[in-house]
Design a protein around this motif. Structure first.
Motif, PDB file in Angstrom:
ATOM      1  N   LEU A   1      11.102  93.636  64.844  1.00  0.00           N
ATOM      2  CA  LEU A   1      10.570  94.601  63.764  1.00  0.00           C
ATOM      3  C   LEU A   1       9.291  95.254  64.076  1.00  0.00           C
ATOM      4  CD1 LEU A   1      11.266  92.204  60.690  1.00  0.00           C
ATOM      5  CD2 LEU A   1      12.385  94.352  61.103  1.00  0.00           C
ATOM      6  N   ARG A   2       8.357  94.755  64.670  1.00  0.00           N
ATOM      7  CA  ARG A   2       7.021  95.516  65.206  1.00  0.00           C
ATOM      8  C   ARG A   2       7.460  96.600  66.144  1.00  0.00           C
ATOM      9  NH1 ARG A   2       2.614  96.547  62.981  1.00  0.00           N
ATOM     10  NH2 ARG A   2       3.273  98.666  63.429  1.00  0.00           N
ATOM     11  N   GLU A   3       8.233  96.408  66.951  1.00  0.00           N
ATOM     12  CA  GLU A   3       8.771  97.627  67.709  1.00  0.00           C
ATOM     13  C   GLU A   3       9.504  98.832  67.222  1.00  0.00           C
ATOM     14  OE1 GLU A   3      11.170  95.491  70.750  1.00  0.00           O
ATOM     15  OE2 GLU A   3       9.618  94.610  71.922  1.00  0.00           O
ATOM     16  N   THR A   4      10.265  98.241  66.234  1.00  0.00           N
ATOM     17  CA  THR A   4      10.797  99.313  65.295  1.00  0.00           C
ATOM     18  C   THR A   4       9.853 100.081  64.650  1.00  0.00           C
ATOM     19  OG1 THR A   4      13.184  97.851  65.349  1.00  0.00           O
ATOM     20  CG2 THR A   4      12.788  99.961  63.729  1.00  0.00           C
ATOM     21  N   MET A   5       8.882  99.270  64.184  1.00  0.00           N
ATOM     22  CA  MET A   5       7.848 100.142  63.225  1.00  0.00           C
ATOM     23  C   MET A   5       7.143 101.092  64.213  1.00  0.00           C
ATOM     24  SD  MET A   5       6.513  96.969  60.893  1.00  0.00           S
ATOM     25  CE  MET A   5       5.187  97.567  60.440  1.00  0.00           C
TER      26      MET A   5
END
Length: 479
Positions: A270-274
């Motif tokens: 999720l952090r990478e997508t954010m």
């Protein structure tokens, strides 16, 4: 290029824009008109800064028509803001300079089963660029008809799609009712030239087309974001920003929940997508900011870009000429080797003929003579093989030389229009600051640029466009 050189800038010079989404057939259309493959020079010619390309077509009566190949508002590498800046800059400058615009060829694939979002967006921006007064100067050109010609079913689907385009307001409908001309490009030069002829005939009667964005930027001194086209592009950014912010909020909520639950793997994803979404947001904000520019600031930026491009192409030409010189030297060496081989073969032939002359002697002497001839045959065969190899190498070098010569000509012919754009930038800057010296320099650049256009392709008069009814086209496809 001497900026003080006298000009032959002709009042008869005309620009026709070629527009459409990526893959709609713009390069193929221009290639057919010029009988030249422009795919190797199209946008590759204009680096990453100036994305509009010009190609000169000599019209039937000798006038010069400059085809302005434009990027679509769906470019993979640049935002709609950057594309609009490119097109707006050129249109504003040619308007200020007094170079006439005959109209726009707008390309669309008739084989597309549905109208994509980018296709609809391109048409929205086209309407904004032109304004209703210029709708009659647009030729709505459908491509890929040649791919349907042999299949009655595909042809009927194409006709149905054409009807849908003309009847739907946010497709071609409003343009068509506003006077835009609809044309089918059959993939050949004759039908392509029909669109050019239509616009030129209209231009001869009504004079130059004035697009809305030209009046907005030059006459009304609006900023780019305040123009109709700018507002449409801005609207797209506002929607995209709202969508990305909403996505980022959702992702942030999911990320917090993953941390609370101790699911580090999901949290990392999720952090990478954010991060990706945040980068997209920043890119959108940057593009939104790029639209908020005056013509003066846009001129300053783009003039520098065209000057840098102009210099780069000149350097490329010097390198290419050195390469051409090497090719010519290689060709000359091959010619000399071929001549030497031919002379050696002739010498062997003469010696063989002398040996074959009737002579008194025994059968043993005849056999000895035959043995002496065998090395000559081997040598002759070897020389012939070498000659064939030399001929093939010469053909290959000739082909490469012709390609480089054409490349040099196309590059060279891009310089005048680039200098015109840089010169117009100088003239506008001089005009705004009331600097006569800068204005004169700008005019010199513009003048020397046009005077050096030297495409030598001649256009023979084409026959009248042949109009096919639907029934006859379907009938031909059925045979």
């Amino acid at each position: 290029m001497d900026i003080n050189e006298l000009s032959d800038l002709r009042p008869s010079d005309v620009i026709i824009l070629v527009m459409g989404i990526t893959g709609s057939g713009k390069s193929s259309f221009i290639s057919e008109l010029l009988q030249e493959d422009v795919s190797i020079i199209g946008h590759n010619l204009t680096s990453h800064t100036a994305r509009v390309s010009f190609f000169m077509l000599k019209y039937e009566d000798g006038r010069r028509v400059f085809l302005m190949d434009t990027p679509g508002f769906d470019d993979t590498y640049r935002s709609n803001a950057e594309v609009l800046r490119d097109i707006a800059f050129v249109l504003a400058k040619v308007y200020q300079c007094g170079i006439n615009v005959a109209g726009i060829i707008y390309m669309h694939r008739i084989t597309d089963n549905r109208m994509s979002g980018s296709s609809v967006k391109n048409l929205d921006i086209l309407r904004g660029l032109c304004g209703p007064d210029a709708f009659p100067r647009i030729v709505l050109t459908s491509s890929m008809w040649d791919s349907t010609a042999q299949d009655p079913q595909l042809l009927q689907e194409a006709f149905n799609h054409e009807d849908q385009l003309k009847s739907t307001d946010n497709f071609w409908g409003s343009l068509y009712r506003g006077g835009s001309h609809v044309m089918r490009w059959m993939g050949d030069r004759n039908s392509a030239f029909g669109g050019i002829r239509y616009l030129m005939d209209l231009y001869d009667v009504r004079g130059s087309a004035i697009l809305k964005i030209q009046k907005e930027l030059v006459d009304e001194a609006k900023s780019l974001d305040d123009t109709n086209a700018g507002k449409i592009v801005q609207g797209g950014f506002v929607e995209a920003l709202a969508k990305h912010r909403e996505e980022l909020e959702d992702l942030s909520s999911e990320f917090s929940q993953a941390l609370q639950e101790g699911d580090s793997e999901v949290a990392l994803e999720l952090r990478e997508t954010m991060n990706t979404t945040e980068q997209q947001l920043e890119s959108l904000k940057s593009s939104q900011s790029a639209i908020k520019t005056s013509l003066e600031d846009l001129t300053e930026d783009k003039t520098l870009e065209y000057q840098a491009l102009h210099t780069q192409i000149q350097e490329d030409l010097l390198l290419m000429r050195e390469s051409m010189k090497q090719y010519q030297e290689d060709c000359q060496r091959l010619v000399e080797e071929q001549r030497a081989n031919i002379e050696a073969l002739r010498q062997i032939q003469r010696e063989s003929e002398l040996q074959m002359l009737p002579q008194a002697g025994s059968e043993t002497e005849a056999r000895e003579t035959s043995k002496l001839n065998k090395p000559d045959k081997k040598q002759r065969g070897k020389l012939k093989e070498e000659q064939i190899a030399l001929t093939e190498r010469k053909k290959d070098l000739d082909k490469k030389t012709r390609g480089k010569q054409r490349w040099i000509l196309l590059k060279k012919n891009s310089l005048p229009m680039l200098s015109i754009l840089a010169g117009i930038g100088a003239t506008i800057g001089g005009g705004l600051s009331i600097n006569p010296a800068l204005m004169l320099a700008g005019f010199g650049l513009m003048a020397s640029g046009v005077s050096k256009l030297n495409f030598k392709r001649h256009t023979h008069r084409e026959g009248q466009d042949e109009l096919f009814s639907r029934e006859s086209m379907i009938g031909l496809a059925s045979t």
